[in-house]
Design an enzyme around this catalytic site. Structure first.
Site, PDB file in Angstrom:
ATOM      1  N   SER A 300       4.917 -27.220  16.270  1.00 48.05           N
ATOM      2  CA  SER A 300       4.240 -27.896  17.377  1.00 48.05           C
ATOM      3  C   SER A 300       3.319 -28.996  16.874  1.00 48.05           C
ATOM      4  O   SER A 300       2.733 -28.885  15.804  1.00 48.05           O
ATOM      5  CB  SER A 300       3.424 -26.902  18.199  1.00 48.05           C
ATOM      6  N   LYS A 355       6.838 -19.837  19.821  1.00 45.04           N
ATOM      7  CA  LYS A 355       6.778 -21.271  20.147  1.00 45.04           C
ATOM      8  C   LYS A 355       7.130 -21.494  21.625  1.00 45.04           C
ATOM      9  O   LYS A 355       6.541 -22.342  22.301  1.00 45.04           O
ATOM     10  CB  LYS A 355       7.730 -22.073  19.243  1.00 45.04           C
ATOM     11  N   HIS A 358       4.147 -20.672  23.520  1.00 49.55           N
ATOM     12  CA  HIS A 358       3.213 -21.800  23.304  1.00 49.55           C
ATOM     13  C   HIS A 358       3.516 -22.890  24.328  1.00 49.55           C
ATOM     14  O   HIS A 358       2.629 -23.414  25.000  1.00 49.55           O
ATOM     15  CB  HIS A 358       3.370 -22.333  21.873  1.00 49.55           C
ATOM     16  N   ASN A 359       4.792 -23.216  24.462  1.00 53.35           N
ATOM     17  CA  ASN A 359       5.157 -24.281  25.394  1.00 53.35           C
ATOM     18  C   ASN A 359       4.909 -23.868  26.843  1.00 53.35           C
ATOM     19  O   ASN A 359       4.526 -24.699  27.664  1.00 53.35           O
ATOM     20  CB  ASN A 359       6.627 -24.662  25.199  1.00 53.35           C
ATOM     21  N   GLU A 362       1.433 -24.348  27.391  1.00 50.68           N
ATOM     22  CA  GLU A 362       1.275 -25.818  27.440  1.00 50.68           C
ATOM     23  C   GLU A 362       1.618 -26.352  28.845  1.00 50.68           C
ATOM     24  O   GLU A 362       0.883 -27.177  29.397  1.00 50.68           O
ATOM     25  CB  GLU A 362       2.213 -26.413  26.381  1.00 50.68           C
TER      26      GLU A 362
HETATM   27  C1  6PG Z   1       4.971 -29.273  20.895  1.00 53.18           C
HETATM   28  C2  6PG Z   1       5.653 -29.654  22.172  1.00 53.18           C
HETATM   29  C3  6PG Z   1       7.028 -30.132  21.849  1.00 53.18           C
HETATM   30  C4  6PG Z   1       7.700 -30.923  22.949  1.00 53.18           C
HETATM   31  C5  6PG Z   1       8.128 -30.062  24.091  1.00 53.18           C
HETATM   32  C6  6PG Z   1       8.024 -30.756  25.409  1.00 53.18           C
HETATM   33  O1  6PG Z   1       4.528 -28.143  20.815  1.00 53.18           O
HETATM   34  O2  6PG Z   1       4.879 -30.126  20.022  1.00 53.18           O
HETATM   35  O3  6PG Z   1       5.723 -28.559  23.024  1.00 53.18           O
HETATM   36  O4  6PG Z   1       7.760 -29.027  21.413  1.00 53.18           O
HETATM   37  O5  6PG Z   1       6.909 -31.953  23.369  1.00 53.18           O
HETATM   38  O6  6PG Z   1       9.469 -29.776  23.842  1.00 53.18           O
HETATM   39  O7  6PG Z   1       8.728 -29.985  26.278  1.00 53.18           O
HETATM   40  P1  6PG Z   1       9.139 -30.464  27.697  1.00 53.18           P
HETATM   41  O8  6PG Z   1       9.994 -31.692  27.519  1.00 53.18           O
HETATM   42  O9  6PG Z   1       9.879 -29.315  28.248  1.00 53.18           O
HETATM   43  O10 6PG Z   1       7.871 -30.794  28.410  1.00 53.18           O
END
Ligand code: 6PG
Length: 633
Positions: A300, A355, A358-359, A362
Site C-alpha cells: 500500500s 490488504k 485495508h482497502n 480506505e
Molecule cells: C493502496 C491503494 C491501492 C489502490 C487501490 C484503489 O493501498 O495503495 O489501496 O491499492 O489505489 O487499488 O482501489 P480502488 O480503485 O478500488 O479505489
C-alpha cells in the site's frame, strides 16, 4: 551508514583436497574482498586433537563453526568476505549461516573420489589415506542452496563461474514495470540491491520498456533490463526471488505459467498486486506442488509510497518469507520507532486478505471525508473554506487521507476549483467488493465497508440521479447550520466504528482460517507508508495489544461517549436537509444496534418459525433448546 544489504559471506566448501583455499585466495584477489581459511580458526583443543591424529566429532566442531559464523558476521558489517571451510554436513552449514542466512552464499567445489585422490597424491607433504578421504565422501551432504562447481575446470575458470553465479547475478527480479513496479524497482535499487527488471514486449506499444527505464535513473545503473522471460530468469541467483507487479486476476496466472518452465526447485514468486486472497491460496498450493514457493504481499502507498517506502503485508509460508524479508524490510516505510512498516502477516493468502481489508477501511475513510465535504458544502462553504476547516482538524485527527483531501480542495485550474470540474462517478478496482463479500461470508457486520462500496455504486448512476433529483428533491436551499466541532466529533466517531469493524473482520478471518494474525502489529505497519495511515492508527497499536475488540477498551468507550451526541445530531440534521450521509448514518445505526442489549431479532425468529418452522430459543429456558410454536390454531 554504509548500506549492508548487499554484503555477502561466500563460504567455499568441499572435501579435503578440493581446492578451497586456492580458489578462495584467487577469488579474494579478483573481488578485492578478504579471504579467511577456516582451518586457521580452530580452538586450541581441536588443533591438539588433530595433531594427535584423533578425528574431530560434531561437538568438537560446534565451537569452531560458531567462531566462523561470528567471523562472517563481523566482516559482513564492513563488507563482503570469503571463508573456506569443509562444511560437509547440512547441520554444520546451519550453524555457519545462523542469523545471516540471507547474506551467505555457498560454493561447493565438487569432485569424484578418484579426482580428489589423484590430487592428494600430487600434493607434497600432504597425503590423506584413501580410507580417510572415503570417510569425507561418506559424510558429505549436498546443499540445495550451493552453486556446485566441478573441480576439473581450471582455478581461473572456477573463479569466473563463481563471479558469474554469485556476484554477477541479480539478487531480486521485478516483473512488470507499470507505475508501481517502476517505483518499487527504484526503491529497491536505491537500497543497494542488484536487480533484474522485466517488462513484456508488445509491438508498437511496450517496446524496450525495461531498457529505457534503467537508462533513465542513476540508481538503476546496476540493474539488468529484460523483455525476454528466459533471459530474465537466468539472470537471477538461486533461489530466485521474483516479484510480480502486474494486474490482479488471470494475468497473474498467465505470468506464473510463462515463468514456470525456467524456474528451479525452491525459487520464490511474490505477488505484490491487489490479488484476491482466495486465488492467492490456490496459487500457493499449485506452486507448492511444483516445489516453487509463493508469497502474496499486499503493498500500500500508491506510486509515491512504493518509491519512498510503502507498507507491505506479506503472507505465505514463514520459511519462505524469511528468505525475502530483507527486501521488504529495506524498502518499507518506517514507523515512529524506525521499525519497518512490514511484518510477516501469516500463512496462505492472509497478506492479501489484510490488504483487502485495508482497502475496505480506505473506502469508508474516503467516503466519510466525502460526506464531511458534502455537509460543509451544503452550508454554503466553498472549497477553500472547507479546506481551512479540515486544516484545523489536523491537530485532532490527522491522517494521510485528510491531508490529501485538503490539497485536493485547494487545487485550482485558473479561477475554478478543479474538484468542481470532476465527474461525480466513483470508480473501483474490486478490493472493496471482495472485502464486502468476505465480510458476508464470515458472518461479520462490516457495514461501513459495504456502505462505502454501495455509495460508490450509487454515484455511478449519474443519469438516473439527475432525473430523480428533478422529481424528488425539494427546491428549497438547505437551511443547514452545523456546529463544526460537532461535525468533527461525528467524523471521529464514525472513524472509530470503521476501524473497529475492519479489525473485527480481520480477527474473524484469523480465527476461522487459523492464521493467528497479530492485530496490533497490523495497526503498527499501517502507521506509515499506506493510504490509511493516521494518528488514530498509532493509538490503535497499544489499544489492540490490550483488546482485539476496540469497543470494549476503556479509552474507546470514553471517546465514543464523548462524540456520540454530536454524531446523532449531525446525521439527523443531514437527513432532514436531504443530504446523503450513508457512512455517517451507518456508523450511528450500527452503534445503536451493537450497543443494544435487547434487539428486535426476537420478532425475526418468530417470523421464521411462523412461516418455516425454523424454531427459536427462549430467554426463559437456559438449556438453549430450540422451540417451535403452532402459530395458527
Ligand atoms: C493502496 C491503494 C491501492 C489502490 C487501490 C484503489 O493501498 O495503495 O489501496 O491499492 O489505489 O487499488 O482501489 P480502488 O480503485 O478500488 O479505489
Amino acid at each position: 551508514m554504509k548500506d549492508q544489504t548487499n554484503h555477502k559471506a561466500i563460504f567455499i566448501f568441499g572435501v579435503s583436497g578440493s581446492g578451497k583455499s586456492t580458489i578462495g585466495q584467487l577469488l579474494s584477489t579478483s573481488l578485492k574482498i578478504p579471504f579467511f581459511d577456516g582451518d586457521d580458526f580452530h580452538p586450541d583443543a581441536n588443533i591438539q586433537k588433530m595433531s594427535d591424529g584423533i578425528p574431530l566429532t560434531d561437538s568438537d566442531r560446534a565451537p569452531w563453526l560458531v567462531r566462523l559464523n561470528a567471523l562472517a558476521k563481523e566482516n559482513l558489517a564492513k563488507g563482503s568476505c570469503i571463508i573456506a571451510c569443509s562444511a560437509l554436513k547440512e547441520s554444520y552449514r546451519v550453524l555457519l549461516q545462523q542469523g545471516i542466512n540471507e547474506s551467505v552464499k555457498w560454493v561447493h567445489l565438487n569432485g569424484s573420489f578418484e579426482q580428489i585422490s589423484e590430487r592428494l597424491k600430487l600434493r607434497k607433504g600432504h597425503f590423506m589415506p584413501p580410507s580417510l578421504l572415503q570417510s569425507q565422501f561418506d559424510t558429505l551432504e549436498y546443499s540445495e542452496a550451493a552453486v556446485v562447481i566441478n573441480i576439473k575446470s581450471k582455478p581461473e575458470e572456477i573463479v569466473e563461474i563463481i563471479k558469474k553465479e554469485i556476484v554477477g547475478k541479480a539478487e531480486f527480479g521485478l516483473y512488470g514495470l507499470g507505475v508501481m513496479g517502476k517505483s518499487l524497482s527504484r526503491n529497491l535499487a536505491s537500497k543497494g540491491f542488484k536487480l533484474a527488471l522485466f517488462n513484456r514486449h508488445v509491438d508498437g506499444v511496450e517496446e524496450n520498456v525495461a531498457r529505457d527505464f534503467v537508462n533513465a535513473f542513476d540508481e538503476l545503473a546496476k540493474a539488468i533490463p529484460f523483455d525476454h522471460v528466459e533471459h530474465f530468469v537466468n539472470a537471477l541467483e538461486q533461489p530466485r526471488k521474483i516479484m510480480l507487479m502486474v494486474n490482479a486476476g488471470k494475468t497473474i496466472d498467465e505470468v506464473i505459467n510463462s515463468l514456470l518452465p525456467y524456474l528451479s526447485r525452491g525459487d520464490i514468486i511474490i505477488d505484490g498486486g491487489n490479488a484476491n486472497y482466495n486465488q492467492t491460496n490456490e496459487r500457493e498450493s499449485y506452486l507448492k506442488s511444483k516445489e516453487i514457493f509463493f508469497i502474496g504481499a499486499g503493498v500500500s502507498g500508491g506510486e509515491e509510497g512504493a518509491l519512498r517506502g510503502p507498507s507491505i503485508m506479506p503472507g505465505g509460508d514463514q520459511a519462505t518469507y524469511a528468505k525475502v524479508s530483507k527486501f521488504f524490510n529495506a524498502i518499507a516505510a518506517k514507523d515512529r520507532n524506525e521499525h519497518p512498516c512490514t511484518t510477516y502477516i501469516g500463512p496462505q493468502g492472509s497478506g492479501h486478505f489484510v490488504k483487502m481489508i485495508h482497502n475496505g477501511i480506505e473506502y469508508a475513510e474516503m467516503q466519510l471525508l466525502c460526506e464531511v465535504y458534502g455537509i460543509l458544502k451544503s452550508t454554503g462553504k466553498n472549497a477553500d473554506e472547507i479546506a481551512a476547516i479540515l486544516t484545523d482538524w489536523k491537530s485532532t485527527t490527522n491522517s494521510y487521507l485528510l491531508e490529501i483531501t485538503i490539497d485536493i480542495l485547494r487545487k485550482k485550474e485558473g479561477e475554478f476549483w478543479l474538484l468542481d470540474k470532476i465527474m461525480d462517478k466513483a470508480g473501483n478496482k474490486g478490493t472493496g467488493n471482495w472485502a464486502t463479500i468476505a465480510s458476508a461470508q464470515l458472518g461479520m457486520p462490516s457495514t461501513m465497508i459495504a456502505t462505502a462500496l454501495f455509495a460508490r455504486y450509487t454515484s455511478f448512476y449519474k443519469d438516473l440521479r439527475i432525473d430523480l433529483d428533478s422529481k424528488y428533491r425539494s427546491d428549497a436551499a438547505p437551511q443547514f447550520n452545523i456546529d463544526v466541532n460537532e461535525l468533527l466529533n461525528a467524523y471521529q466517531f464514525a472513524r472509530i466504528i470503521n476501524h473497529y469493524q475492519g479489525f473485527q473482520l480481520i480477527n474473524s478471518a484469523s480465527e476461522k482460517f487459523e492464521w493467528n494474525l497479530n492485530l496490533s502489529e497490523i495497526a503498527r505497519i499501517w502507521t506509515n507508508g499506506c493510504i490509511i495511515r493516521s494518528e488514530l492508527m498509532i493509538d490503535l497499536i497499544s489499544i489492540l495489544k490490550e483488546s482485539s475488540n476496540l469497543l470494549i477498551h476503556p479509552k474507546i468507550v470514553d471517546q465514543l461517549q464523548n462524540y456520540k451526541s454530536g454524531m446523532a445530531n449531525i446525521v439527523a440534521q443531514s437527513i432532514l436537509n436531504e443530504i446523503p450521509v450513508p457512512c455517517f448514518s451507518e456508523a450511528i445505526n450500527f452503534f445503536n444496534n451493537i450497543t443494544n442489549a435487547t434487539s428486535t431479532a426476537n420478532l425475526i425468529q418468530a417470523q421464521r418459525d411462523y412461516f418455516g418452522a425454523h424454531t427459536y430459543q427462549r430467554i426463559d429456558d437456559d438449556s438453549g433448546k430450540f422451540h417451535h410454536t403452532k402459530w395458527k390454531e
